[in-house]
Design a protein around this motif. Sequence first.
Motif, PDB file in Angstrom:
ATOM      1  N   MET A   1       0.937  -1.235   0.042  1.00 30.94           N
ATOM      2  CA  MET A   1      -0.091  -0.036   0.126  1.00 30.94           C
ATOM      3  C   MET A   1       0.797   1.165   0.119  1.00 30.94           C
ATOM      4  O   MET A   1       1.904   1.241   0.679  1.00 30.94           O
ATOM      5  N   GLY A   2       0.282   2.172  -0.918  1.00 31.51           N
ATOM      6  CA  GLY A   2       1.083   3.509  -0.733  1.00 31.51           C
ATOM      7  C   GLY A   2       2.428   3.852  -1.408  1.00 31.51           C
ATOM      8  O   GLY A   2       3.309   3.996  -0.829  1.00 31.51           O
ATOM      9  N   PHE A   3       2.548   3.540  -2.533  1.00 32.52           N
ATOM     10  CA  PHE A   3       3.845   3.612  -3.555  1.00 32.52           C
ATOM     11  C   PHE A   3       3.534   4.592  -4.455  1.00 32.52           C
ATOM     12  O   PHE A   3       3.021   4.324  -5.541  1.00 32.52           O
ATOM     13  N   GLY A   4       3.826   6.099  -4.002  1.00 32.16           N
ATOM     14  CA  GLY A   4       3.385   7.081  -5.122  1.00 32.16           C
ATOM     15  C   GLY A   4       1.844   6.884  -5.329  1.00 32.16           C
ATOM     16  O   GLY A   4       1.015   6.805  -4.517  1.00 32.16           O
ATOM     17  N   ALA A   5       1.431   7.023  -6.826  1.00 32.12           N
ATOM     18  CA  ALA A   5       0.181   6.800  -6.919  1.00 32.12           C
ATOM     19  C   ALA A   5      -0.553   5.635  -6.944  1.00 32.12           C
ATOM     20  O   ALA A   5      -1.722   5.583  -7.054  1.00 32.12           O
ATOM     21  N   LEU A   6       0.248   4.571  -6.711  1.00 36.34           N
ATOM     22  CA  LEU A   6      -0.319   3.163  -6.338  1.00 36.34           C
ATOM     23  C   LEU A   6      -0.668   3.138  -4.750  1.00 36.34           C
ATOM     24  O   LEU A   6      -0.032   3.280  -4.111  1.00 36.34           O
ATOM     25  N   ARG A   7      -1.905   2.923  -4.938  1.00 31.18           N
ATOM     26  CA  ARG A   7      -2.810   3.184  -3.600  1.00 31.18           C
ATOM     27  C   ARG A   7      -2.447   1.485  -3.030  1.00 31.18           C
ATOM     28  O   ARG A   7      -2.309   1.366  -1.882  1.00 31.18           O
ATOM     29  N   VAL A   8      -2.695   0.674  -3.783  1.00 32.55           N
ATOM     30  CA  VAL A   8      -2.754  -0.698  -3.244  1.00 32.55           C
ATOM     31  C   VAL A   8      -3.005  -1.933  -4.398  1.00 32.55           C
ATOM     32  O   VAL A   8      -3.410  -1.548  -5.594  1.00 32.55           O
TER      33      VAL A   8
END
Length: 201
Positions: A1-8
Motif C-alpha cells: 500500500m502507498g507507493f506514489g500514485a499506487l494505492r494498493v
Amino acid sequence: MGFGALRVLNDDTIAPGKGFGTHPHQNMEIVTIVLTGALAHKDTMGNSSTIQAGEVQRMSAGTGVAHSEFNASPTDLVKLLQIWIFPHESGILPSYDQKKFSWKEQVGRTLLVSPDGRDGTLAIHQQAYFGIDFIKNGQKLSYLPHQSNHGVFGFIIDGEFEIDGENAKTRDAVAWNPGETIQGLCKRDGHCLWIEVPMEI
C-alpha cells in the motif's frame, strides 16, 4: 500500500460461488487482471460482464460507482490482481473498459495500461503504465521508466528471478524509486507485472 500514485495491489483468490457484494468506490482508477478462472462483474453504470483469464478490466470510479464481483464458476477458483491508482484529478465521470491481451503466451512485454490508450492499451486517468513481461530462463529482466520522476513496482506473477542479488519468486514484489537501476535475470520462465507511477500525487 502507498507507493506514489499506487494505492494498493490486492492479490485475491476467490472460492467458487463467493465474491464481493455491491460496494462503492469514488475517485479511484481500478485495474483488474484475471490470472486464472473467470470473474463476474456488475456495476451501477449498467455493465454486466465476465472477465476471463488473460483479460484486463479498467474502471474509473470518478464521481462514484458501485459494483460487485463474484467467481463466475461453481467449481473452479478464480485468481486475480486488483490494483487501485489515485487519478490525476477528482470528479471525473465514471467509465469502464475491458480487453483481452495475449500476455500469457507472448514472450516479451505486453503493455496493458497507459495514460493515452496507446497501441491498443486501456487508458487510465493518471500518468501510469502497466505491463507484463513473459521472460524465459536465462533472459535479462529490465525496465526503463517512461519518465525520470516515476517509481516502478514489480510483482512476480510466476517464475523465478534474480534481482539485485536476491531471489524473487512467485508473489514476491520489489519497488524502485526514481533514478534507480531496474534489472535482473530470469532463473525460471515466468511473468512479471510492472506498475509505473508518479511518486508525487
